[in-house]
Design a protein around this motif. Structure first.
Motif, PDB file in Angstrom:
ATOM      1  N   GLU B 188      -7.787  69.182 -11.213  1.00 31.01           N
ATOM      2  CA  GLU B 188      -7.188  68.988 -12.532  1.00 31.01           C
ATOM      3  C   GLU B 188      -5.670  68.798 -12.490  1.00 31.01           C
ATOM      4  OE1 GLU B 188      -9.342  69.098 -15.340  1.00 31.01           O
ATOM      5  OE2 GLU B 188     -10.860  69.162 -13.753  1.00 31.01           O
ATOM      6  N   GLY B 189      -5.062  69.141 -11.366  1.00 26.96           N
ATOM      7  CA  GLY B 189      -3.615  68.974 -11.266  1.00 26.96           C
ATOM      8  C   GLY B 189      -2.853  70.207 -11.725  1.00 26.96           C
ATOM      9  N   GLU B 190      -1.560  70.224 -11.413  1.00 25.63           N
ATOM     10  CA  GLU B 190      -0.752  71.416 -11.621  1.00 25.63           C
ATOM     11  C   GLU B 190      -0.526  71.729 -13.104  1.00 25.63           C
ATOM     12  OE1 GLU B 190       2.715  71.612  -9.153  1.00 25.63           O
ATOM     13  OE2 GLU B 190       3.658  73.096 -10.455  1.00 25.63           O
ATOM     14  N   ALA B 191      -0.244  70.707 -13.907  1.00 28.54           N
ATOM     15  CA  ALA B 191       0.094  70.960 -15.311  1.00 28.54           C
ATOM     16  C   ALA B 191      -1.077  71.617 -16.039  1.00 28.54           C
ATOM     17  CB  ALA B 191       0.483  69.655 -15.998  1.00 28.54           C
ATOM     18  N   ARG B 192      -2.267  71.036 -15.870  1.00 27.99           N
ATOM     19  CA  ARG B 192      -3.428  71.589 -16.572  1.00 27.99           C
ATOM     20  C   ARG B 192      -3.794  72.979 -16.055  1.00 27.99           C
ATOM     21  NH1 ARG B 192      -7.310  69.358 -19.726  1.00 27.99           N
ATOM     22  NH2 ARG B 192      -9.087  69.683 -18.359  1.00 27.99           N
ATOM     23  N   THR B 193      -3.601  73.184 -14.762  1.00 27.17           N
ATOM     24  CA  THR B 193      -3.906  74.503 -14.200  1.00 27.17           C
ATOM     25  C   THR B 193      -2.952  75.556 -14.760  1.00 27.17           C
ATOM     26  OG1 THR B 193      -4.666  73.421 -12.183  1.00 27.17           O
ATOM     27  CG2 THR B 193      -4.226  75.778 -12.043  1.00 27.17           C
ATOM     28  N   SER B 194      -1.672  75.231 -14.825  1.00 18.76           N
ATOM     29  CA  SER B 194      -0.690  76.178 -15.371  1.00 18.76           C
ATOM     30  C   SER B 194      -1.025  76.533 -16.806  1.00 18.76           C
ATOM     31  CB  SER B 194       0.713  75.571 -15.348  1.00 18.76           C
ATOM     32  OG  SER B 194       1.156  75.465 -14.040  1.00 18.76           O
ATOM     33  N   GLN B 320     -24.145  70.417  -8.382  1.00 18.35           N
ATOM     34  CA  GLN B 320     -23.175  69.375  -8.768  1.00 18.35           C
ATOM     35  C   GLN B 320     -21.743  69.891  -8.688  1.00 18.35           C
ATOM     36  OE1 GLN B 320     -24.438  68.124 -12.659  1.00 18.35           O
ATOM     37  NE2 GLN B 320     -26.510  67.684 -11.979  1.00 18.35           N
ATOM     38  N   ALA B 321     -21.412  70.456  -7.541  1.00 18.33           N
ATOM     39  CA  ALA B 321     -20.075  71.010  -7.347  1.00 18.33           C
ATOM     40  C   ALA B 321     -19.033  69.899  -7.344  1.00 18.33           C
ATOM     41  CB  ALA B 321     -20.024  71.775  -6.025  1.00 18.33           C
ATOM     42  N   PRO B 322     -17.794  70.212  -7.775  1.00 18.58           N
ATOM     43  CA  PRO B 322     -16.735  69.198  -7.727  1.00 18.58           C
ATOM     44  C   PRO B 322     -16.440  68.831  -6.277  1.00 18.58           C
ATOM     45  CG  PRO B 322     -15.816  71.364  -8.173  1.00 18.58           C
ATOM     46  CD  PRO B 322     -17.306  71.514  -8.232  1.00 18.58           C
ATOM     47  N   LYS B 323     -16.048  67.576  -6.070  1.00 18.52           N
ATOM     48  CA  LYS B 323     -15.786  67.148  -4.698  1.00 18.52           C
ATOM     49  C   LYS B 323     -14.339  67.474  -4.335  1.00 18.52           C
ATOM     50  CE  LYS B 323     -19.405  63.749  -4.371  1.00 18.52           C
ATOM     51  NZ  LYS B 323     -20.077  64.216  -5.625  1.00 18.52           N
ATOM     52  N   VAL B 324     -14.145  68.682  -3.800  1.00 18.09           N
ATOM     53  CA  VAL B 324     -12.814  69.041  -3.322  1.00 18.09           C
ATOM     54  C   VAL B 324     -12.904  69.227  -1.819  1.00 18.09           C
ATOM     55  CG1 VAL B 324     -12.071  70.166  -5.444  1.00 18.09           C
ATOM     56  CG2 VAL B 324     -13.247  71.498  -3.715  1.00 18.09           C
ATOM     57  N   ASP B 325     -11.790  69.033  -1.144  1.00 15.45           N
ATOM     58  CA  ASP B 325     -11.761  69.257   0.296  1.00 15.45           C
ATOM     59  C   ASP B 325     -11.420  70.728   0.536  1.00 15.45           C
ATOM     60  OD1 ASP B 325     -11.388  69.365   2.948  1.00 15.45           O
ATOM     61  OD2 ASP B 325     -10.051  67.637   3.081  1.00 15.45           O
ATOM     62  N   PRO B 326     -12.417  71.520   0.927  1.00 11.13           N
ATOM     63  CA  PRO B 326     -12.177  72.963   1.060  1.00 11.13           C
ATOM     64  C   PRO B 326     -11.139  73.272   2.131  1.00 11.13           C
ATOM     65  CG  PRO B 326     -14.292  72.383   2.003  1.00 11.13           C
ATOM     66  CD  PRO B 326     -13.782  71.159   1.311  1.00 11.13           C
ATOM     67  N   PHE B 327     -10.844  72.268   2.937  1.00  9.88           N
ATOM     68  CA  PHE B 327      -9.957  72.533   4.068  1.00  9.88           C
ATOM     69  C   PHE B 327      -8.496  72.312   3.697  1.00  9.88           C
ATOM     70  CE2 PHE B 327     -13.999  70.624   5.241  1.00  9.88           C
ATOM     71  CZ  PHE B 327     -14.630  71.793   5.622  1.00  9.88           C
ATOM     72  N   LYS B 328      -8.284  71.899   2.454  1.00 13.61           N
ATOM     73  CA  LYS B 328      -6.899  71.655   2.026  1.00 13.61           C
ATOM     74  C   LYS B 328      -6.536  72.512   0.820  1.00 13.61           C
ATOM     75  CE  LYS B 328      -6.380  67.090   3.955  1.00 13.61           C
ATOM     76  NZ  LYS B 328      -6.909  65.738   3.715  1.00 13.61           N
ATOM     77  N   LEU B 329      -7.387  73.471   0.451  1.00 10.32           N
ATOM     78  CA  LEU B 329      -7.093  74.284  -0.727  1.00 10.32           C
ATOM     79  C   LEU B 329      -5.794  75.063  -0.492  1.00 10.32           C
ATOM     80  CD1 LEU B 329     -10.616  75.528  -1.767  1.00 10.32           C
ATOM     81  CD2 LEU B 329      -9.261  73.636  -2.687  1.00 10.32           C
ATOM     82  N   ASN B 330      -4.927  75.028  -1.501  1.00  7.80           N
ATOM     83  CA  ASN B 330      -3.578  75.530  -1.330  1.00  7.80           C
ATOM     84  C   ASN B 330      -3.422  76.944  -1.906  1.00  7.80           C
ATOM     85  OD1 ASN B 330      -0.842  75.922  -1.227  1.00  7.80           O
ATOM     86  ND2 ASN B 330      -0.338  73.801  -1.759  1.00  7.80           N
ATOM     87  N   GLY B 331      -3.583  77.948  -1.052  1.00  7.98           N
ATOM     88  CA  GLY B 331      -3.475  79.333  -1.510  1.00  7.98           C
ATOM     89  C   GLY B 331      -2.097  79.712  -2.036  1.00  7.98           C
ATOM     90  N   PRO B 332      -1.039  79.494  -1.242  1.00  3.78           N
ATOM     91  CA  PRO B 332       0.302  79.902  -1.681  1.00  3.78           C
ATOM     92  C   PRO B 332       0.718  79.269  -3.003  1.00  3.78           C
ATOM     93  CG  PRO B 332       0.311  79.401   0.658  1.00  3.78           C
ATOM     94  CD  PRO B 332      -1.046  79.015   0.154  1.00  3.78           C
ATOM     95  N   LYS B 333       0.352  78.004  -3.203  1.00  3.70           N
ATOM     96  CA  LYS B 333       0.723  77.329  -4.453  1.00  3.70           C
ATOM     97  C   LYS B 333       0.052  78.038  -5.648  1.00  3.70           C
ATOM     98  CE  LYS B 333       2.453  74.154  -6.970  1.00  3.70           C
ATOM     99  NZ  LYS B 333       3.894  73.987  -7.091  1.00  3.70           N
ATOM    100  N   VAL B 334      -1.229  78.370  -5.476  1.00  6.31           N
ATOM    101  CA  VAL B 334      -1.956  79.067  -6.540  1.00  6.31           C
ATOM    102  C   VAL B 334      -1.275  80.380  -6.871  1.00  6.31           C
ATOM    103  CG1 VAL B 334      -4.097  80.313  -7.052  1.00  6.31           C
ATOM    104  CG2 VAL B 334      -4.181  78.012  -6.087  1.00  6.31           C
ATOM    105  N   ILE B 335      -0.880  81.109  -5.832  1.00  3.18           N
ATOM    106  CA  ILE B 335      -0.254  82.416  -6.055  1.00  3.18           C
ATOM    107  C   ILE B 335       1.064  82.252  -6.804  1.00  3.18           C
ATOM    108  CG2 ILE B 335       0.880  84.319  -4.844  1.00  3.18           C
ATOM    109  CD1 ILE B 335      -1.561  83.937  -2.815  1.00  3.18           C
ATOM    110  N   SER B 336       1.825  81.189  -6.468  1.00  2.00           N
ATOM    111  CA  SER B 336       3.092  81.037  -7.183  1.00  2.00           C
ATOM    112  C   SER B 336       2.838  80.617  -8.634  1.00  2.00           C
ATOM    113  CB  SER B 336       4.026  80.075  -6.438  1.00  2.00           C
ATOM    114  OG  SER B 336       3.896  78.765  -6.914  1.00  2.00           O
ATOM    115  N   LEU B 337       1.803  79.810  -8.885  1.00  2.00           N
ATOM    116  CA  LEU B 337       1.467  79.464 -10.275  1.00  2.00           C
ATOM    117  C   LEU B 337       1.037  80.707 -11.059  1.00  2.00           C
ATOM    118  CD1 LEU B 337      -0.521  76.070 -10.031  1.00  2.00           C
ATOM    119  CD2 LEU B 337       1.835  76.440 -10.745  1.00  2.00           C
TER     120      LEU B 337
END
Lengths: 488, 344
Positions: B188-194, B320-337
């Motif tokens: 969904e991108g950063e803006a919508r997630t925030s 019908q899971a979303p097609k995300v690359d589990p190997f690129k999930l960004n933990g630190p970015k999530v924590i800062s958001l």
């Protein structure tokens, strides 16, 4: 030693400049945590004071029956760890949470810290002073306010200080009640990022609050002396007859005991009887053993380590002595996890072989619980007249011999109370233990926490019960040490 | 006593203490401390599952294991801090962001090709530095007495709308939830997630963990909760004490709320028992090893080729899971958001 973690935390928080640290402090979340932490602090300290002083007065200064029983019953809640207490309440009352829940649980867990010293003091007060006040035309209430309160002030402040420091470091009970404070937020930070700067910044704010509390206590204590000059005969206090208020007073004490002891006992009993519903059977033997040995080692080490500093503080009131004392208090108000992380940073960086060993865990316990031993040991040393040691010297003993033969036996009782406080604290410590314990070592507290985190009350109850059983004999030691000390 | 004598006495006592301390802890260390001869597993996975894997591996190979337990994020960060001197040989996670953190620090050794071949290509990263060992699905647990099926949100994103404020909860402080947010960030991108996170801050109850969330829904204290599927299925298989009043809602449609999270296993580059560590990964991803996912009631999805998941679960490919690359999930970015949103 105690200052070391403080230094590590501050360095970490300001690692990338003061501006960055400031940005982390100046955000709405911190305001929210500040409001929560301070309201909990104020409410619980006030309620503990009312409960502690009220109960102490009823037990020691009135003719209510059962003095000996109440003395034990009102100290016994110390044997019930606060997180066991909050477990008991939330298992009993669904939806028990938030500020109200946190205040109820912490007040019931911590009021004995006020009761214990105040009761000990009230027992030995000089009736003469009060009579003088009455003769000068003060009514009973004003007499209590002007003479009684003034006399118990040092004991009361000491007790309230202990309550406040406990509250600042409290984690388990508050996490369970969904009441976020600085300490639970630090733990959240730890969970998402282990040793984060943001967590260190929170810890620095917490240190600031602890510093404020300590300064307030120092100011409130003042420089007034409340001791008698010269020996003379102390008139034993006369006990008030409450007359028609007796049933009401008794009911108050019974209700307090029922809330502080009855609720956890009932709740634990209920879940113990449903042990078969536990998802996994309790593994009590090894857990009990490691808890017991860690508690004993840490309590001995901490108590012995306290003696030199306590000696310094009891015998001199130089600014240096005061500073030493206060620094140990600040370290003790930090949640275990902060001290643990600082020690991990230090051991990984400088003494690698000690990493994840019992030694580091014991050091952490000593740093965290030094003040508890300090309070008791200091009082014990203060109660030994310095002249006795000198007398032994004039009789030909060398200093060491004089210490061993004369001073040590005299201070032993009071020191034992410190030992008991530390032992209880170690067995119930949670966050530092989780982090520093060697791989494969579990304590009763961590095992309890593990089971209760999944709200598996039946699996958690045996560990909680074992903790209470382990601590119970030590509250007796506490009572005993205090009695002795107050008589001197 | 004079001051000087006091000082001398203090020094003596301090020395005795130090000696006593080291002697005491020596005796305890013999029983409790890290045994360097054993294979050391740092596990953020469930204790009973890891225990079962460890026991069976030990029985089959004779290689002794010791396990240290923790949580995804903190344990991952701990390994990074320990660096190349980490005592860990193997690291097991519940979600992938923590594994990515350790991988980015350059601390992982390549996983043996034969082990990677035991799971489908979609269950290991192209870097081949770790391997999927299990999977779990995001679900919405709800209490039909508090909210009807028709009123349920169509997407996880809808929960942030004012109409749902005060009606749902989540264990926002936990690694599970942060993995879900990292998937949201990816789709969904950063803006919508925030924006969604500030809706969470004002409208959701934060619980200690998934079980507490589910129990609150079950007790009617909250109408809905965002959790992983296996907590619900596990309780249903037992006495339904914590889930008897609740139902599950699957978002599907490649919604962020249909995210399937991958648990990972890896060998540390610094491992002194690298060969044994590789054997351990080979075992837990094998058909036999994956069986433990069923026998321990973990109710997680198996990812090994030919390994069957619990039949009670809806098949993994039906979610019908979303097609995300589990190997690129960004933990630190999530924590800062999440920090910015005032949740942490």
């Amino acid at each position: 030693m105690c200052a070391l973690p403080l230094v590590v935390v501050v360095l970490k928080a300001f690692e990338s400049g003061a501006g960055d640290a400031f940005a982390l402090i100046w955000r709405p979340r911190i305001g929210e945590l500040l409001v929560n932490t301070v309201s909990l602090l104020v409410l619980t300290c006030v309620i503990s004071t009312v409960l502690g002083v009220g109960a102490a007065w009823l037990v020691e200064r009135t003719a209510l029956p059962g003095t000996a029983f109440w003395r034990i019953a009102l100290v016994a809640p110390l044997a019930v760890p606060s997180f066991v207490n909050s477990f008991a309440w939330s298992a009993l009352v669904p939806g028990f949470e938030g500020l109200a829940g946190a205040v109820i649980v912490t007040s019931l867990s911590y009021f004995p810290f006020v009761f214990l010293p105040v009761a000990a003091l009230l027992r030995t007060l000089d009736q003469g002073l009060e009579d003088a006040a009455r003769a000068l035309g003060h009514g009973p209430w004003r007499t209590f306010a002007r003479v009684g309160l003034a006399q118990i002030r040092p004991a009361l402040l000491g007790g309230v200080l202990l309550v406040a420091l406990h509250l600042l470091a409290e984690y388990g009970a508050l996490e369970m009640l969904r009441f976020p404070t600085f300490t639970t937020a630090i733990l959240d930070q730890f969970q998402v990022a282990f040793d984060s700067r943001s967590g260190s910044v929170l810890a620095v704010v917490l240190m600031g609050i602890a510093g404020t509390v300590l300064t307030l206590e120092l100011l409130a204590r003042g420089r007034v002396r409340h001791t008698r000059v010269g020996s003379g005969a102390v008139r034993r206090v006369t006990r008030e007859h409450l007359g028609r208020a007796t049933p009401l007073a008794l009911f108050g004490l019974v209700a307090l005991t029922a809330l502080a002891l009855g609720v956890p006992a009932w709740s634990l009993g209920k879940w113990l009887s449903r042990a078969d519903q536990a998802s996994e059977p309790a593994n009590l033997g090894p857990t009990l053993w490691s808890t017991l040995s860690l508690g004993l080692i840490a309590a001995v080490v901490t108590t012995v380590a306290t003696v030199p500093a306590a000696w310094l503080i009891a015998r001199s009131r130089s600014w240096f002595a005061v500073a030493v004392e206060r620094v140990t208090y600040v370290a003790a108000s930090l949640p275990g996890v902060v001290v643990a992380l600082a020690l991990i940073t230090l051991t990984i960086g400088f003494v690698r072989p000690l990493y994840q060993t019992t030694t580091v865990l014991v050091v952490a316990y000593a740093i965290l619980f030094l003040p508890r031993a300090m309070v008791a040991t200091r009082a014990a040393i203060a109660a030994v007249p310095p002249e006795l040691g000198d007398a032994a010297r004039t009789l030909g003993d060398n200093p060491v011999r004089a210490f061993l033969r004369v001073q040590l036996p005299l201070m032993l009782r009071g020191t034992m109370a410190g030992f008991a406080l530390v032992f209880i604290a170690v067995t119930t410590e949670l966050t530092a233990t989780l982090l520093l314990a060697p791989t494969g070592t579990h304590t009763l507290a961590t095992a309890f926490w593990h089971a209760s985190a999944s709200l598996d009350y039946a699996a958690a109850a045996p560990y909680a019960a074992a903790l209470v059983v382990l601590s119970a004999p030590l509250t007796y030691l506490l009572l005993h040490g205090r009695n002795e000390e107050s008589r001197t | 006593m004079t001051r000087r004598r006091t000082m001398i006495l203090a020094a003596v006592v301090a020395t005795v203490t130090a000696l006593g301390l080291s002697a005491c802890s020596k005796s305890l260390e013999a029983t409790g401390d890290l045994d360097k001869s054993k294979l050391t597993i740092y596990s953020a996975q469930h204790e009973n599952l890891t225990e079962e894997w460890g026991r069976e591996f030990q029985d089959r190979t004779g290689i002794k294991v010791q396990i240290r337990y923790g949580d995804d994020s903190s344990m991952g960060a701990q390994i990074v801090q320990e660096g190349t001197g980490s005592p860990a040989d193997v690291f097991l996670t519940e979600n992938s962001p923590a594994m990515t953190t350790v991988q980015n620090a350059g601390l992982l050794a390549p996983v043996k090709a034969s082990t990677l071949a035991q799971v489908g290509d979609q269950y290991h990263p192209s870097s081949k530095n770790w391997v999927g060992i299990a999977a779990r699905s995001t679900v919405l647990v709800y209490n039909p007495k508090k909210i009807s099926e028709a009123q349920l949100p169509k997407s996880l994103m809808d929960l942030a709308k004012p109409e749902y404020a005060g009606k749902w909860g989540a264990a926002a402080g936990g690694a599970d939830f942060q993995a879900i947010i990292s998937a949201m960030l990816a789709t969904e991108g950063e803006a919508r997630t925030s924006q969604w996170l500030s809706g969470l801050k004002s409208g959701a109850k934060i619980y200690q963990n998934n079980i507490a969330t589910m129990k609150a829904v079950n007790a009617g204290q909250s109408a809905m909760g965002v959790i992983y599927h296996y907590y619900w299925y596990r309780d249903q298989a037992l006495d339904k004490e914590s889930s008897g009043n609740t139902k599950l809602h699957y978002f599907r449609n490649e919604d962020p709320g249909a995210f399937v999270s991958l648990s990972g296993g890896a060998v540390l580059k610094s491992s002194k028992h690298a060969a044994d560590a590789q054997k351990f990964l080979a075992f837990i991803t094998s058909k036999e090893g994956q069986k433990a996912l069923g026998t321990t009631d973990s109710k997680e999805y198996a990812v090994g080729k030919g390994a069957a998941s619990d039949p009670k679960l809806p098949p993994l490919d039906s979610l019908q899971a979303p097609k995300v690359d589990p190997f690129k999930l960004n933990g630190p970015k999530v924590i800062s958001l999440m920090t910015k949103a005032g949740i942490l």
